[in-house]
Structure formats: structure tokens, C-alpha cells
Design a protein around this motif. Structure first.
Motif, PDB file in Angstrom:
ATOM      1  N   ARG A   5       5.468  21.099  57.588  1.00 15.45           N
ATOM      2  CA  ARG A   5       6.433  19.992  57.516  1.00 15.45           C
ATOM      3  C   ARG A   5       6.335  19.056  58.723  1.00 15.45           C
ATOM      4  O   ARG A   5       6.451  17.848  58.579  1.00 15.45           O
ATOM      5  CB  ARG A   5       7.861  20.541  57.388  1.00 15.45           C
ATOM      6  CG  ARG A   5       8.159  21.074  55.990  1.00 15.45           C
ATOM      7  CD  ARG A   5       9.119  20.145  55.328  1.00 15.45           C
ATOM      8  NE  ARG A   5       9.252  20.426  53.915  1.00 15.45           N
ATOM      9  CZ  ARG A   5      10.408  20.468  53.285  1.00 15.45           C
ATOM     10  NH1 ARG A   5      11.522  20.286  53.936  1.00 15.45           N
ATOM     11  NH2 ARG A   5      10.449  20.684  51.999  1.00 15.45           N
ATOM     12  N   PHE A  50       7.338  16.002  49.614  1.00 15.68           N
ATOM     13  CA  PHE A  50       8.219  15.840  50.767  1.00 15.68           C
ATOM     14  C   PHE A  50       7.861  14.552  51.517  1.00 15.68           C
ATOM     15  O   PHE A  50       8.717  13.716  51.795  1.00 15.68           O
ATOM     16  CB  PHE A  50       8.068  17.070  51.680  1.00 15.68           C
ATOM     17  CG  PHE A  50       8.757  16.975  53.014  1.00 15.68           C
ATOM     18  CD1 PHE A  50      10.126  17.193  53.125  1.00 15.68           C
ATOM     19  CD2 PHE A  50       8.030  16.704  54.166  1.00 15.68           C
ATOM     20  CE1 PHE A  50      10.756  17.124  54.364  1.00 15.68           C
ATOM     21  CE2 PHE A  50       8.648  16.635  55.407  1.00 15.68           C
ATOM     22  CZ  PHE A  50      10.007  16.846  55.504  1.00 15.68           C
ATOM     23  N   GLU A  53       8.452  11.274  49.325  1.00 12.77           N
ATOM     24  CA  GLU A  53       9.855  10.899  49.181  1.00 12.77           C
ATOM     25  C   GLU A  53      10.421  10.291  50.463  1.00 12.77           C
ATOM     26  O   GLU A  53      11.098   9.264  50.427  1.00 12.77           O
ATOM     27  CB  GLU A  53      10.693  12.114  48.757  1.00 12.77           C
ATOM     28  CG  GLU A  53      12.114  11.738  48.437  1.00 12.77           C
ATOM     29  CD  GLU A  53      12.906  12.859  47.804  1.00 12.77           C
ATOM     30  OE1 GLU A  53      13.930  12.536  47.183  1.00 12.77           O
ATOM     31  OE2 GLU A  53      12.522  14.033  47.945  1.00 12.77           O
ATOM     32  N   ILE A  54      10.123  10.908  51.604  1.00 11.28           N
ATOM     33  CA  ILE A  54      10.636  10.376  52.870  1.00 11.28           C
ATOM     34  C   ILE A  54      10.084   8.975  53.126  1.00 11.28           C
ATOM     35  O   ILE A  54      10.816   8.068  53.512  1.00 11.28           O
ATOM     36  CB  ILE A  54      10.277  11.319  54.035  1.00 11.28           C
ATOM     37  CG1 ILE A  54      11.057  12.620  53.902  1.00 11.28           C
ATOM     38  CG2 ILE A  54      10.586  10.666  55.380  1.00 11.28           C
ATOM     39  CD1 ILE A  54      10.592  13.687  54.855  1.00 11.28           C
ATOM     40  N   GLU A  95      14.822  11.009  55.898  1.00 14.67           N
ATOM     41  CA  GLU A  95      14.716  12.447  55.594  1.00 14.67           C
ATOM     42  C   GLU A  95      16.078  13.098  55.394  1.00 14.67           C
ATOM     43  O   GLU A  95      16.280  13.837  54.433  1.00 14.67           O
ATOM     44  CB  GLU A  95      13.971  13.157  56.728  1.00 14.67           C
ATOM     45  CG  GLU A  95      13.814  14.639  56.518  1.00 14.67           C
ATOM     46  CD  GLU A  95      13.032  15.332  57.614  1.00 14.67           C
ATOM     47  OE1 GLU A  95      13.120  16.566  57.693  1.00 14.67           O
ATOM     48  OE2 GLU A  95      12.330  14.658  58.402  1.00 14.67           O
ATOM     49  N   ALA A  99      16.564  11.003  51.379  1.00 11.54           N
ATOM     50  CA  ALA A  99      15.812  11.995  50.617  1.00 11.54           C
ATOM     51  C   ALA A  99      16.570  13.322  50.575  1.00 11.54           C
ATOM     52  O   ALA A  99      16.343  14.138  49.690  1.00 11.54           O
ATOM     53  CB  ALA A  99      14.426  12.209  51.240  1.00 11.54           C
ATOM     54  N   ALA A 101      16.151  15.786  52.364  1.00 12.31           N
ATOM     55  CA  ALA A 101      15.115  16.821  52.403  1.00 12.31           C
ATOM     56  C   ALA A 101      15.369  17.843  53.499  1.00 12.31           C
ATOM     57  O   ALA A 101      14.811  18.944  53.464  1.00 12.31           O
ATOM     58  CB  ALA A 101      13.745  16.168  52.609  1.00 12.31           C
ATOM     59  N   SER A 102      16.178  17.489  54.479  1.00 11.29           N
ATOM     60  CA  SER A 102      16.501  18.384  55.591  1.00 11.29           C
ATOM     61  C   SER A 102      17.925  18.107  56.034  1.00 11.29           C
ATOM     62  O   SER A 102      18.441  17.017  55.816  1.00 11.29           O
ATOM     63  CB  SER A 102      15.564  18.148  56.781  1.00 11.29           C
ATOM     64  OG  SER A 102      14.227  18.326  56.424  1.00 11.29           O
TER      65      SER A 102
END
Length: 135
Positions: A5, A50, A53-54, A95, A99, A101-102
Motif C-alpha cells: 500500500r 486502491f 480509486e485514490i 484516500e 475513497a 480506503a483508509s
């Protein structure tokens, strides 16, 4: 080779920086082609979701992200910041907030690590402070 990542974030940062640089000098560019070139793959679909998307959400929401950061910059304008700093803000906020994502802590910690690696020694402190307020 499978990227972790942090390596994916670094590639997205490189790509966002490239896009910002091209915008600054009024060069036309294709965002997907930029990502394909940075990741050194043959097609957009070869890039980890990932990272896709970001990157895409950072560009789509660039004006909104810029405005959010601008609200927390004392006596500075977003466009006057170092392009790497701008790219780090776009990456981290995309992010964590767009997204999703995190979580906030992970996105900020990664942004600080990138700031320490690519910016002047104390610049990570304002990156941290602003991201803590924005995300």
C-alpha cells in the motif's frame, strides 16, 4: 511484482505531482495515461484498484480538497505550496475522505511519512496539522 500500500501511495503521489506540474505549465494530459506511465503497465485495468480509486477521486474532487486545505492554511495560498505538498494533501484527503480506503490515522501517518521523505525537514508538521483538521 505486487506493490504494498505504501508503494502504491508513492506511485499515486508521483502521478498527482506529474499532473499538477503539467497543469501549472498549461500542458494537456490524459490522467489515465499518466497513471499507466507511472505504474509502467500496459493498461489502466492493470493498476491496483486502491491506487486507481485514490488517484481518480483526488482529481475529480481537486477543487473541493483544495478549498478545504485552503481554509486551514494561515497566510498561505494552496497554489503557492510546493507541488509535492499539494500532491500529498490530494492523496491523503482523497484516500481518507473520498475513497474511504483508509481511516484518518493511517492516511495522515502515510502522508507524514511521504512529507518527511520528499519535503523539507519540518514541513511534515504543517501537513500533519492541516490534515488533522481537514480529514
Amino acid at each position: 511484482m505486487e506493490l504494498n500500500r505504501m508503494q502504491l501511495r508513492e506511485k499515486v503521489l508521483e502521478c498527482l505531482y506529474s499532473c499538477l506540474m503539467k497543469e501549472k505549465v498549461n500542458n494537456d494530459y490524459d490522467p489515465k495515461e499518466e497513471l499507466i506511465n507511472v505504474f509502467d503497465v500496459s493498461s489502466f485495468s492493470d493498476i491496483d484498484l486502491f491506487a486507481q480509486e485514490i488517484f481518480v477521486k483526488a482529481l475529480i474532487n481537486k477543487e473541493e480538497i483544495t478549498a478545504k486545505v485552503q481554509n486551514h492554511l494561515n497566510k498561505w495560498k494552496f497554489e503557492r505550496l510546493n507541488l509535492i505538498a499539494q500532491a500529498i494533501f490530494l492523496l491523503a484527503i482523497s484516500e481518507a475522505s473520498y475513497a474511504k480506503a483508509s481511516d484518518k490515522k493511517v492516511a495522515i501517518d502515510c502522508a507524514i511519512e511521504l512529507a518527511k521523505r520528499y519535503l523539507d525537514a519540518s514541513d511534515y508538521k504543517y501537513i500533519n496539522a492541516v490534515l488533522d483538521k481537514v480529514i
